[in-house]
Scaffold this motif. Structure first.
Motif, PDB file in Angstrom:
ATOM      1  N   ASN A 197      -2.409  -1.647  -6.399  1.00 38.87           N
ATOM      2  CA  ASN A 197      -3.168  -0.413  -6.640  1.00 38.87           C
ATOM      3  C   ASN A 197      -2.185   0.618  -7.185  1.00 38.87           C
ATOM      4  O   ASN A 197      -0.979   0.542  -6.910  1.00 38.87           O
ATOM      5  CB  ASN A 197      -3.782   0.105  -5.330  1.00 38.87           C
ATOM      6  CG  ASN A 197      -4.947  -0.762  -4.893  1.00 38.87           C
ATOM      7  OD1 ASN A 197      -5.947  -0.864  -5.599  1.00 38.87           O
ATOM      8  ND2 ASN A 197      -4.814  -1.416  -3.751  1.00 38.87           N
ATOM      9  N   GLU A 209      -2.091  -4.520  -2.740  1.00 38.20           N
ATOM     10  CA  GLU A 209      -3.547  -4.639  -2.843  1.00 38.20           C
ATOM     11  C   GLU A 209      -4.270  -4.038  -1.628  1.00 38.20           C
ATOM     12  O   GLU A 209      -5.372  -3.513  -1.747  1.00 38.20           O
ATOM     13  CB  GLU A 209      -3.930  -6.122  -2.984  1.00 38.20           C
ATOM     14  CG  GLU A 209      -3.745  -6.634  -4.396  1.00 38.20           C
ATOM     15  CD  GLU A 209      -4.047  -8.110  -4.533  1.00 38.20           C
ATOM     16  OE1 GLU A 209      -3.399  -8.912  -3.827  1.00 38.20           O
ATOM     17  OE2 GLU A 209      -4.913  -8.463  -5.340  1.00 38.20           O
ATOM     18  N   ARG A 255      -8.952   0.295  -8.815  1.00 41.75           N
ATOM     19  CA  ARG A 255      -7.568   0.125  -8.332  1.00 41.75           C
ATOM     20  C   ARG A 255      -6.651   1.247  -8.808  1.00 41.75           C
ATOM     21  O   ARG A 255      -5.448   1.205  -8.585  1.00 41.75           O
ATOM     22  CB  ARG A 255      -7.036  -1.236  -8.807  1.00 41.75           C
ATOM     23  CG  ARG A 255      -7.827  -2.396  -8.209  1.00 41.75           C
ATOM     24  CD  ARG A 255      -7.546  -3.691  -8.912  1.00 41.75           C
ATOM     25  NE  ARG A 255      -8.428  -4.733  -8.399  1.00 41.75           N
ATOM     26  CZ  ARG A 255      -8.706  -5.856  -9.043  1.00 41.75           C
ATOM     27  NH1 ARG A 255      -8.169  -6.091 -10.226  1.00 41.75           N
ATOM     28  NH2 ARG A 255      -9.519  -6.744  -8.517  1.00 41.75           N
TER      29      ARG A 255
END
Lengths: 476, 66
Positions: free
Chosen positions: A390, A411, A470
């Motif tokens: 991210n 993540e 993200r």
């Protein structure tokens, strides 16, 4: 007086007899067609008109006939349209270019079996099980003139032509100079010797020093536009850009079996208005290929943002290359909505239409962070889309488009290890616009991103990216 | 691999095309990438070369504004 008349008659007869031994060999050549099927009706018209003047004209390609248009490259038998069109135009021979390998050994095998012309390549050594039909050379009899043609393909630093290594499994390649040494004897057997070369213009010029037994190099690979042809070290070299913008018409003149002149001219093709109707019908047929409407997967919930589609594209790159992280510049995502239901081949080609190749690069976390920043600053569409992490962007307080800082997270939102080295997948355009320093310059895997996305979607069967995001931006 | 664009050394990924070296050169020089549509690229022999042409190590190209 009687003797003088006889002598004059004899002299005249000898002059005419000698003149009768002047012959011409005509060659229509092209290179790096790169699947430009749309230009084939014009190419056929040019070939028809020249053949009306020179019925025994040789038609040659210096390789890279395929890769560049999905009409050809994703056909049920990949590259069949180009081969069928080349058959119709009446090609006699083609070199193998590095892109001829893009469908692997079996794909190349099928193409060489379907061709009515010969694929010439002296430095390939394929496993017979692949069914690749090539010859190192071929001798053509052109109205009594023996024309020997030997083919050669570029070999890169990995010892194979520039294609994905998987595509060259079951084949070995020998170095160009070493291979050509074995075909010197063609000089004694033939009146004209031609090298059909896919190694690039600058390497053709270098090579010309070592192959004085060749008359003409019909070259390809470097997409170089020559003004007809040029003589280097006594060898006449031709090459003409790519995608059938032009073709080269070469005239080789022989006197008493010896080459005495070589001339060439460029003939425009792609923008010509003359078309061969039969070939035009073939192109129309291939363009309506049902493959484009093939369903790859089902979309469960609709895509509503560029971010969701960009995440899907990056997931495809990450999964297909087994990378830790993948990212692409946001401008590379070409639509932002897709309803529930089928996702087709043609939609992938609209989503990712630029023919970008996948690039792999090993980056430390910090190098990756810097690259994300560089990509954000150099792509007017905003921060890149990612997979495997991210990203939080801090923008300027007064200008929300100006990125000031980038923070990477795992993540699951935890701290990203900036010292660790990650295998990163991206695409060629993204790589080219990132100017931040990184130790590993990266390498193309010679597969287009669109192909990887298609493979990924087909494996997934269903996809659901609703609400996936993200990338976060803040101005604090 | 290292290539030269207008005598400026550029390090670019293996397998890059002429287009990628020119893009990198433009970005480094703060030239709009949209200019890619209005340039001509020449090789070391001053021959026109296509943007999709492959690059080789140490190749030198020149970018000419049309």
């Amino acid at each position: 007086m009687k003797h003088r008349i006889v002598l004059t008659f004899l002299t005249l007869w000898m002059v005419f007899a000698a003149a009768g031994q002047t012959r011409e060999v005509h060659i229509l050549s092209t290179n790096d067609i790169h699947a430009n099927v749309q230009a084939f009706p014009q190419l056929a018209a040019v070939a028809d008109s020249l053949r009306a003047l020179y019925p025994s004209m040789l038609v040659l390609s210096a390789g890279d006939n395929r890769t560049g248009d999905p009409i050809n490259d994703i056909y049920e038998i990949p590259a069949y349209p180009i081969v069928a069109l080349m058959n119709q135009v009446g090609f006699h021979a083609s070199a193998l270019g590095n892109h001829e390998f893009d469908s692997g050994g079996e794909g190349l095998g099928r193409v060489t079996q379907l061709a009515h012309f010969t694929h010439l390549c002296a430095n390939i050594h394929p496993d017979p099980s692949l069914g690749i039909h090539t010859r190192p050379y071929q001798i053509f009899d052109i109205d009594g003139v023996k024309v020997g043609i030997v083919g050669i393909v570029q070999v890169g630093s990995l010892g194979i032509p520039d294609s994905h290594p998987d595509n060259c499994k079951g084949m070995t390649f020998s170095p160009v100079e070493e291979t050509l040494e074995q075909y010197k004897w063609l000089r004694n057997e033939c009146d004209v010797v031609i090298l059909l070369s896919h190694i690039g213009y600058e390497d053709d010029v270098k090579l010309s020093k070592d192959i004085p037994w060749v008359d003409v190099i019909v070259g390809g690979h470097s997409h170089t536009q020559l003004d007809g042809g040029e003589i280097h070290n006594g060898i006449f070299i031709t090459q003409t850009l790519n995608r059938l913008d032009n073709v080269t018409h070469t005239t080789i003149t022989l006197d008493n079996g010896k080459v005495v002149d070589r001339r060439a001219e460029n003939i425009p093709v792609a923008h010509s208005t003359q078309k061969n109707k039969v070939v035009e019908e073939m192109v129309n047929f291939f363009s309506s290929n049902p493959e484009f409407t093939r369903v790859l997967c089902q979309v469960v919930t609709p895509f509503t943002t560029y971010e969701e589609l960009g995440c899907m594209m990056c997931d495809a790159l990450k999964a297909e290359t087994s990378a830790d992280v993948a990212f692409i510049n946001r401008g590379g995502v070409r639509f932002d909505t897709h309803p529930t239901g089928p996702f087709t081949v043609s939609e992938v080609l609209q989503l990712d239409p630029f023919g970008n190749d996948v690039v792999e690069v090993n980056l430390t976390g910090e190098e990756l962070r810097q690259m994300m920043l560089s990509c954000s600053l150099n792509d007017k569409y905003g921060p890149p889309c990612v997979s495997g992490c991210n990203v939080e962007y801090t923008t300027d307080k007064n200008d929300s488009t100006l990125v000031k800082n980038v923070k990477l997270l795992t993540e699951d939102g935890k701290k990203f290890d900036l010292k660790r080295t990650y295998k990163v997948a991206t695409q060629s355009y993204t790589m080219a616009i990132c100017t931040s320093p990184h130790k590993d310059p990266g390498r193309s895997v010679n597969i287009q991103t669109a192909n990887m996305i298609m493979n990924y979607l087909e494996k997934r069967g269903t996809i659901d990216y609703a609400g996936t995001c993200r990338v976060k931006k803040s101005n604090k | 691999m290292k290539v030269k664009v207008n005598r400026t050394e550029i390090e670019i990924f293996e397998g890059a095309k002429v287009r990628h070296a020119v893009l990198q050169y433009f970005v480094r020089r703060h030239i709009s990438t949209s200019k890619l549509a209005s340039i001509q690229v020449l090789d070391a022999y001053d021959h026109i070369t296509d943007l999709d042409a492959p690059l080789t190590e140490n190749q030198a190209i020149k970018v000419k504004q049309l």
